[in-house]
Scaffold this motif. Sequence first.
Motif, PDB file in Angstrom:
ATOM      1  N   GLU A   1       6.996  15.698   6.652  1.00  0.00           N
ATOM      2  CA  GLU A   1       6.390  16.867   5.988  1.00  0.00           C
ATOM      3  C   GLU A   1       5.260  17.463   6.825  1.00  0.00           C
ATOM      4  OE1 GLU A   1       5.238  15.370   2.208  1.00  0.00           O
ATOM      5  OE2 GLU A   1       7.279  15.324   1.401  1.00  0.00           O
ATOM      6  N   SER A   2       4.621  16.617   7.637  1.00  0.00           N
ATOM      7  CA  SER A   2       3.519  17.092   8.487  1.00  0.00           C
ATOM      8  C   SER A   2       4.031  17.779   9.751  1.00  0.00           C
ATOM      9  CB  SER A   2       2.614  15.926   8.878  1.00  0.00           C
ATOM     10  OG  SER A   2       3.254  15.081   9.820  1.00  0.00           O
ATOM     11  N   GLY A   3       5.353  17.732   9.949  1.00  0.00           N
ATOM     12  CA  GLY A   3       5.937  18.357  11.127  1.00  0.00           C
ATOM     13  C   GLY A   3       6.061  17.435  12.323  1.00  0.00           C
ATOM     14  N   ASN A   4       5.757  16.160  12.147  1.00  0.00           N
ATOM     15  CA  ASN A   4       5.834  15.180  13.238  1.00  0.00           C
ATOM     16  C   ASN A   4       7.287  14.726  13.394  1.00  0.00           C
ATOM     17  OD1 ASN A   4       5.629  12.938  14.945  1.00  0.00           O
ATOM     18  ND2 ASN A   4       3.593  12.428  14.180  1.00  0.00           N
ATOM     19  N   SER A   5       7.844  14.884  14.603  1.00  0.00           N
ATOM     20  CA  SER A   5       9.247  14.550  14.847  1.00  0.00           C
ATOM     21  C   SER A   5       9.425  13.255  15.624  1.00  0.00           C
ATOM     22  CB  SER A   5       9.933  15.698  15.604  1.00  0.00           C
ATOM     23  OG  SER A   5       9.305  15.907  16.861  1.00  0.00           O
ATOM     24  N   VAL A   6       8.399  12.400  15.649  1.00  0.00           N
ATOM     25  CA  VAL A   6       8.498  11.136  16.377  1.00  0.00           C
ATOM     26  C   VAL A   6       9.741  10.364  15.912  1.00  0.00           C
ATOM     27  CG1 VAL A   6       7.017   9.935  14.698  1.00  0.00           C
ATOM     28  CG2 VAL A   6       7.276   9.027  17.007  1.00  0.00           C
ATOM     29  N   PRO A   7      10.530   9.804  16.842  1.00  0.00           N
ATOM     30  CA  PRO A   7      11.710   9.034  16.442  1.00  0.00           C
ATOM     31  C   PRO A   7      11.328   7.815  15.603  1.00  0.00           C
ATOM     32  CG  PRO A   7      11.829   9.602  18.762  1.00  0.00           C
ATOM     33  CD  PRO A   7      10.438   9.951  18.306  1.00  0.00           C
ATOM     34  N   VAL A   8      12.063   7.584  14.516  1.00  0.00           N
ATOM     35  CA  VAL A   8      11.759   6.481  13.601  1.00  0.00           C
ATOM     36  C   VAL A   8      13.009   5.643  13.353  1.00  0.00           C
ATOM     37  CG1 VAL A   8      11.034   5.836  11.270  1.00  0.00           C
ATOM     38  CG2 VAL A   8       9.888   7.726  12.456  1.00  0.00           C
ATOM     39  N   LEU A   9      12.879   4.346  13.569  1.00  0.00           N
ATOM     40  CA  LEU A   9      13.924   3.379  13.242  1.00  0.00           C
ATOM     41  C   LEU A   9      13.459   2.596  12.024  1.00  0.00           C
ATOM     42  CD1 LEU A   9      16.472   1.612  13.841  1.00  0.00           C
ATOM     43  CD2 LEU A   9      15.011   0.251  15.343  1.00  0.00           C
ATOM     44  N   LEU A  10      14.203   2.696  10.923  1.00  0.00           N
ATOM     45  CA  LEU A  10      13.871   1.930   9.724  1.00  0.00           C
ATOM     46  C   LEU A  10      14.400   0.512   9.867  1.00  0.00           C
ATOM     47  CD1 LEU A  10      14.596   4.447   6.810  1.00  0.00           C
ATOM     48  CD2 LEU A  10      12.371   3.721   7.686  1.00  0.00           C
TER      49      LEU A  10
ATOM     50  N   ASP B   1      20.708   3.007   0.109  1.00  0.00           N
ATOM     51  CA  ASP B   1      19.422   2.844   0.786  1.00  0.00           C
ATOM     52  C   ASP B   1      19.455   3.445   2.177  1.00  0.00           C
ATOM     53  OD1 ASP B   1      18.127   1.442  -1.306  1.00  0.00           O
ATOM     54  OD2 ASP B   1      19.204  -0.367  -0.742  1.00  0.00           O
ATOM     55  N   ARG B   2      20.575   3.257   2.867  1.00  0.00           N
ATOM     56  CA  ARG B   2      20.710   3.829   4.205  1.00  0.00           C
ATOM     57  C   ARG B   2      20.670   5.358   4.130  1.00  0.00           C
ATOM     58  NH1 ARG B   2      25.841   0.448   6.650  1.00  0.00           N
ATOM     59  NH2 ARG B   2      25.290  -1.567   5.764  1.00  0.00           N
ATOM     60  N   VAL B   3      21.395   5.906   3.166  1.00  0.00           N
ATOM     61  CA  VAL B   3      21.441   7.351   3.008  1.00  0.00           C
ATOM     62  C   VAL B   3      20.058   7.906   2.699  1.00  0.00           C
ATOM     63  CG1 VAL B   3      22.338   9.239   1.590  1.00  0.00           C
ATOM     64  CG2 VAL B   3      23.867   7.409   2.337  1.00  0.00           C
ATOM     65  N   THR B   4      19.329   7.220   1.794  1.00  0.00           N
ATOM     66  CA  THR B   4      17.974   7.667   1.449  1.00  0.00           C
ATOM     67  C   THR B   4      17.082   7.686   2.681  1.00  0.00           C
ATOM     68  OG1 THR B   4      18.153   6.796  -0.806  1.00  0.00           O
ATOM     69  CG2 THR B   4      15.936   7.185   0.052  1.00  0.00           C
ATOM     70  N   GLY B   5      17.172   6.630   3.475  1.00  0.00           N
ATOM     71  CA  GLY B   5      16.353   6.558   4.680  1.00  0.00           C
ATOM     72  C   GLY B   5      16.687   7.655   5.672  1.00  0.00           C
ATOM     73  N   LEU B   6      17.962   7.866   5.914  1.00  0.00           N
ATOM     74  CA  LEU B   6      18.377   8.888   6.872  1.00  0.00           C
ATOM     75  C   LEU B   6      18.066  10.284   6.361  1.00  0.00           C
ATOM     76  CD1 LEU B   6      21.766   7.301   7.968  1.00  0.00           C
ATOM     77  CD2 LEU B   6      19.673   7.425   9.322  1.00  0.00           C
TER      78      LEU B   6
ATOM     79  N   LYS C   1       0.813  -1.223   0.000  1.00  0.00           N
ATOM     80  CA  LYS C   1       0.000   0.000   0.000  1.00  0.00           C
ATOM     81  C   LYS C   1       0.845   1.272   0.000  1.00  0.00           C
ATOM     82  CE  LYS C   1      -4.196  -1.960   2.001  1.00  0.00           C
ATOM     83  NZ  LYS C   1      -5.270  -1.781   2.997  1.00  0.00           N
ATOM     84  N   MET C   2       1.894   1.325   0.810  1.00  0.00           N
ATOM     85  CA  MET C   2       2.772   2.483   0.831  1.00  0.00           C
ATOM     86  C   MET C   2       4.104   2.055   1.447  1.00  0.00           C
ATOM     87  SD  MET C   2       2.181   6.198   2.682  1.00  0.00           S
ATOM     88  CE  MET C   2       0.521   6.357   1.963  1.00  0.00           C
ATOM     89  N   ASP C   3       5.209   2.332   0.765  1.00  0.00           N
ATOM     90  CA  ASP C   3       6.502   1.909   1.306  1.00  0.00           C
ATOM     91  C   ASP C   3       6.904   2.800   2.484  1.00  0.00           C
ATOM     92  OD1 ASP C   3       8.706   4.023   0.356  1.00  0.00           O
ATOM     93  OD2 ASP C   3       7.252   3.760  -1.261  1.00  0.00           O
ATOM     94  N   GLY C   4       7.830   2.290   3.286  1.00  0.00           N
ATOM     95  CA  GLY C   4       8.218   2.984   4.501  1.00  0.00           C
ATOM     96  C   GLY C   4       8.844   4.345   4.276  1.00  0.00           C
ATOM     97  N   ILE C   5       9.613   4.493   3.201  1.00  0.00           N
ATOM     98  CA  ILE C   5      10.235   5.782   2.911  1.00  0.00           C
ATOM     99  C   ILE C   5       9.171   6.843   2.639  1.00  0.00           C
ATOM    100  CG2 ILE C   5      11.701   7.051   1.310  1.00  0.00           C
ATOM    101  CD1 ILE C   5      13.288   5.284   3.126  1.00  0.00           C
ATOM    102  N   THR C   6       8.137   6.465   1.876  1.00  0.00           N
ATOM    103  CA  THR C   6       7.050   7.401   1.596  1.00  0.00           C
ATOM    104  C   THR C   6       6.321   7.773   2.876  1.00  0.00           C
ATOM    105  OG1 THR C   6       6.752   6.481  -0.630  1.00  0.00           O
ATOM    106  CG2 THR C   6       4.931   7.770   0.277  1.00  0.00           C
ATOM    107  N   VAL C   7       6.065   6.769   3.724  1.00  0.00           N
ATOM    108  CA  VAL C   7       5.429   7.038   5.019  1.00  0.00           C
ATOM    109  C   VAL C   7       6.270   8.033   5.813  1.00  0.00           C
ATOM    110  CG1 VAL C   7       4.776   6.052   7.246  1.00  0.00           C
ATOM    111  CG2 VAL C   7       4.304   4.783   5.141  1.00  0.00           C
ATOM    112  N   LEU C   8       7.565   7.768   5.889  1.00  0.00           N
ATOM    113  CA  LEU C   8       8.468   8.618   6.659  1.00  0.00           C
ATOM    114  C   LEU C   8       8.463  10.055   6.133  1.00  0.00           C
ATOM    115  CD1 LEU C   8      10.637   8.974   8.813  1.00  0.00           C
ATOM    116  CD2 LEU C   8      12.309   8.075   7.173  1.00  0.00           C
ATOM    117  N   ARG C   9       8.534  10.202   4.830  1.00  0.00           N
ATOM    118  CA  ARG C   9       8.541  11.553   4.246  1.00  0.00           C
ATOM    119  C   ARG C   9       7.257  12.306   4.558  1.00  0.00           C
ATOM    120  NH1 ARG C   9      11.288   9.728  -1.517  1.00  0.00           N
ATOM    121  NH2 ARG C   9      13.473   9.932  -0.831  1.00  0.00           N
ATOM    122  N   LYS C  10       6.124  11.607   4.462  1.00  0.00           N
ATOM    123  CA  LYS C  10       4.840  12.255   4.762  1.00  0.00           C
ATOM    124  C   LYS C  10       4.764  12.657   6.238  1.00  0.00           C
ATOM    125  CE  LYS C  10       2.054  10.100   1.102  1.00  0.00           C
ATOM    126  NZ  LYS C  10       1.548  11.370   0.511  1.00  0.00           N
ATOM    127  N   VAL C  11       5.294  11.804   7.106  1.00  0.00           N
ATOM    128  CA  VAL C  11       5.289  12.111   8.541  1.00  0.00           C
ATOM    129  C   VAL C  11       6.129  13.353   8.812  1.00  0.00           C
ATOM    130  CG1 VAL C  11       6.142  11.306  10.786  1.00  0.00           C
ATOM    131  CG2 VAL C  11       4.835   9.753   9.317  1.00  0.00           C
TER     132      VAL C  11
END
Length: 225
Positions: free
Chosen positions: A68-77, A86-91, A56-66
């Motif tokens: 972009e909304s201003g949410n700073s919740v810590p995220v571990l990929l 891939d690591r660089v893209t995620g970070l 439905k939606m990959d994790g990178i897209t989810v992370l970017r949307k989060v």
Amino acid sequence: MRLLLAEDEKELSNALVVILKHSNYSVDAVYNGQDALDYITNGDYDGVVLDIMMPKMDGITVLRKVRESGNSVPVLLLTAKSEIDDRVTGLDSGADDYLTKPFATKELLARIRAMTRRKGENTGSLLKCGNITLNRSTFEVSSPKATLRLANKEFQMLEMLMSNEGMIISTERFMEKIWGYDTETNQNVVWVYVSYLRKKLAALDANVAIKAVRNRGYALEAVND
């Protein structure tokens, strides 16, 4: 402490939920990216463990949307991809850390602790109110008289009360933060855990107590001599 686990491999997800709950985390589990985004948007999490390859939606897209909304919740990929790009893209997309599969459970837990600690590093691992101290690393509450280890939800509830000393926390807030906003658990469970904590505070001769405020919630307040 409440985590969201977004992992589409259900056997792995189930195993991780057991491990995380055993380590005194409250966990919501979802199995696709859209649900992950919805839960993060509507929930209140201390950290997110997010798989990259999900339906439905990959994790990178989810992370970017989060982000972009201003949410700073810590995220571990969490992903099978290990290439540097891939690591660089995620970070670069806003991840706080990156762990590749297969991984050791101890390393996952250590990275979650580090990730959530950075979020609240201004308060450190110890919370103090009156003559009691709550150790976030050992899940123990102590006073000059004794030290007691708390069960998972006892710890989370006392942590909320001590972090907001004197402030009223509603039953609904406890339910959302500790049991999850979509839980089917009856709200009376909050009163049950308040009762457990009151007995432990009494056993410690604590000079603070959990006060009930009718139709509003509970607060940790000093005990009048």
